[in-house]
Design a protein around this motif. Structure first.
Motif, PDB file in Angstrom:
ATOM      1  N   HIS A 177       0.878  -1.468  -0.187  1.00  8.06           N
ATOM      2  CA  HIS A 177      -0.001   0.117  -0.272  1.00  8.06           C
ATOM      3  C   HIS A 177       0.647   1.390  -0.006  1.00  8.06           C
ATOM      4  N   THR A 178       0.876   2.370  -0.860  1.00  5.89           N
ATOM      5  CA  THR A 178       1.682   3.224  -1.339  1.00  5.89           C
ATOM      6  C   THR A 178       0.589   4.239  -1.194  1.00  5.89           C
ATOM      7  N   ILE A 179       1.563   5.880   0.041  1.00  3.42           N
ATOM      8  CA  ILE A 179       0.585   7.078  -0.400  1.00  3.42           C
ATOM      9  C   ILE A 179       1.715   8.064  -0.074  1.00  3.42           C
ATOM     10  N   THR A 180       1.829   8.976  -0.920  1.00  4.34           N
ATOM     11  CA  THR A 180       2.901   9.764  -1.712  1.00  4.34           C
ATOM     12  C   THR A 180       1.676  10.961  -1.308  1.00  4.34           C
ATOM     13  N   GLY A 181       2.567  12.371  -0.642  1.00  4.06           N
ATOM     14  CA  GLY A 181       1.962  13.306  -0.115  1.00  4.06           C
ATOM     15  C   GLY A 181       2.624  14.591   0.553  1.00  4.06           C
ATOM     16  N   THR A 182       2.221  15.221   1.475  1.00  5.67           N
ATOM     17  CA  THR A 182       3.287  16.876   1.641  1.00  5.67           C
ATOM     18  C   THR A 182       2.932  16.557   3.194  1.00  5.67           C
ATOM     19  N   TYR A 183       3.996  16.588   4.285  1.00  9.20           N
ATOM     20  CA  TYR A 183       3.970  16.599   5.494  1.00  9.20           C
ATOM     21  C   TYR A 183       4.495  17.651   5.909  1.00  9.20           C
ATOM     22  N   GLN A 184       4.502  18.540   6.119  1.00  9.45           N
ATOM     23  CA  GLN A 184       5.586  19.955   6.558  1.00  9.45           C
ATOM     24  C   GLN A 184       6.171  20.632   5.371  1.00  9.45           C
ATOM     25  N   GLY A 185       5.584  20.677   4.384  1.00 10.21           N
ATOM     26  CA  GLY A 185       6.227  20.974   3.152  1.00 10.21           C
ATOM     27  C   GLY A 185       7.259  20.162   2.779  1.00 10.21           C
ATOM     28  N   LYS A 186       7.719  18.705   3.548  1.00  9.99           N
ATOM     29  CA  LYS A 186       8.522  17.623   2.918  1.00  9.99           C
ATOM     30  C   LYS A 186       7.316  16.992   1.847  1.00  9.99           C
ATOM     31  N   ARG A 187       8.144  16.282   0.969  1.00  2.66           N
ATOM     32  CA  ARG A 187       7.467  15.472  -0.155  1.00  2.66           C
ATOM     33  C   ARG A 187       7.425  13.914   0.350  1.00  2.66           C
ATOM     34  N   ILE A 188       6.839  13.098   0.787  1.00  3.75           N
ATOM     35  CA  ILE A 188       7.126  12.009   1.612  1.00  3.75           C
ATOM     36  C   ILE A 188       6.293  10.880   0.681  1.00  3.75           C
ATOM     37  N   THR A 189       6.752   9.533   0.962  1.00  5.52           N
ATOM     38  CA  THR A 189       6.124   8.589   0.404  1.00  5.52           C
ATOM     39  C   THR A 189       6.355   7.367   1.142  1.00  5.52           C
ATOM     40  N   VAL A 190       4.846   6.807   1.565  1.00  8.73           N
ATOM     41  CA  VAL A 190       5.043   5.665   2.964  1.00  8.73           C
ATOM     42  C   VAL A 190       4.565   4.519   1.894  1.00  8.73           C
ATOM     43  N   VAL A 191       5.014   3.102   1.803  1.00  4.05           N
ATOM     44  CA  VAL A 191       4.349   2.527   1.596  1.00  4.05           C
ATOM     45  C   VAL A 191       4.529   1.001   2.229  1.00  4.05           C
TER      46      VAL A 191
END
Length: 290
Positions: free
Chosen positions: A61-75
């Motif tokens: 399961h993969t989600i890419t988004g933004t956290y406090q200005g940082k682009r992050i992918t969680v998988v």
């Protein structure tokens, strides 16, 4: 000359995504959080201010988004070093192979990979709830032994001392010892996590010294593990993924480390089955520091 990757070696789906993850190159961030449980991906992403993509395929399961200005992918990786082999190779392919020409890109990109997991503590100073950052990982899984360059990235002296102490049976395959990326470890662990040596096992029961109906080949394994010390290093915890992550990342030129919350202490034989309600604190810490 840039390397070409045949269709049978790098399998690309008809929609242009990589075979197992079903993620496309443009959907991958340079900062990646890895979790075992697919359900934990949504928990991590619940902290994002925005979401670009949400993809599910098998246990991945993969989600890419933004956290406090940082682009992050969680998988999510599922359980085990075999799945880490799939995930890290496909993440590297997304970052460093042109999916149109099937050629290696130049220059190569270095990803930041942080695993958030759970583990079993092996020392009295790693009680339930402790955050452990893996300074070193010992692989019981044997995965890195299939890759060229294994000896160049491993701590061979540490390995020999460990095998001697454990009276290692060669039928199990050679264990390997790999360091986390120091800069990333220092940034993630800060001064409030226990830094230790993590053993990544090829199973949850016998490989971690749990005996149900089948007797163990070495019933004294865990006592040996707990008593091992080499140049001030003690083995702090058992889990099932850290060695493959650290080893593959080092061979590929990525930064990687593992941080786990202790949910069972094997030494005092206690466990917390309600840990899912408390791991959010570790998630928030990693998001802030990655």
């Amino acid at each position: 000359m840039a390397k070409y990757f045949a269709e049978s070696e790098l399998i690309i789906n008809q929609d242009g995504s990589v075979f197992h993850l079903h993620v496309k190159p443009e959907q991958l961030a340079d900062k990646v959080i890895l979790v075992g449980d697919p359900g934990r991906v949504s928990l991590v992403a619940s902290h994002f201010e925005s979401v670009e993509c949400d993809i599910e395929s098998r246990e991945f399961h993969t989600i890419t988004g933004t956290y406090q200005g940082k682009r992050i992918t969680v998988v999510s990786t599922g359980i085990g070093c075999d799945n880490i082999d799939i995930v890290v190779n496909e993440l590297d392919a997304l970052a460093n192979i042109d999916f149109t020409t099937r050629m290696e890109k130049t220059p190569l990109k270095s990803l930041t990979l942080v695993r958030i997991g759970t583990c079993g503590g092996l020392q009295e100073y790693t009680p339930i709830g402790t955050y452990v950052a893996s300074e070193k990982s010992i692989g019981f899984d044997g995965l890195l032994n299939f890759y060229a360059g294994r000896n160049e990235v491993c701590d061979l002296d540490f390995e020999e001392a460990f095998k001697k102490h454990m009276e290692w049976n060669n039928q199990k395959g050679a264990p390997y010892t790999i360091d986390s990326d120091k800069e990333l470890l220092d940034r993630i662990a800060g001064d409030d996590m226990v830094r230790g040596v993590t053993i990544a096992c090829g199973g949850f029961f016998g490989p971690q010294g749990r005996e149900l109906r089948i007797p163990l080949a070495d019933p004294n394994q865990n006592e040996k593990v707990e008593s091992f010390e080499y140049q001030g290093h003690r083995i702090t915890n058992f889990e099932m993924e850290s060695s493959a992550l650290a080893g593959l990342a080092k061979l590929m030129g990525h930064k990687a480390t593992t941080c786990c919350m202790v949910i069972a202490n094997r030494k005092v034989k206690e466990a917390n089955v309600g840990y899912k309600n408390s791991i959010n604190g570790l998630i928030k810490t990693i998001l802030d520091r990655i």
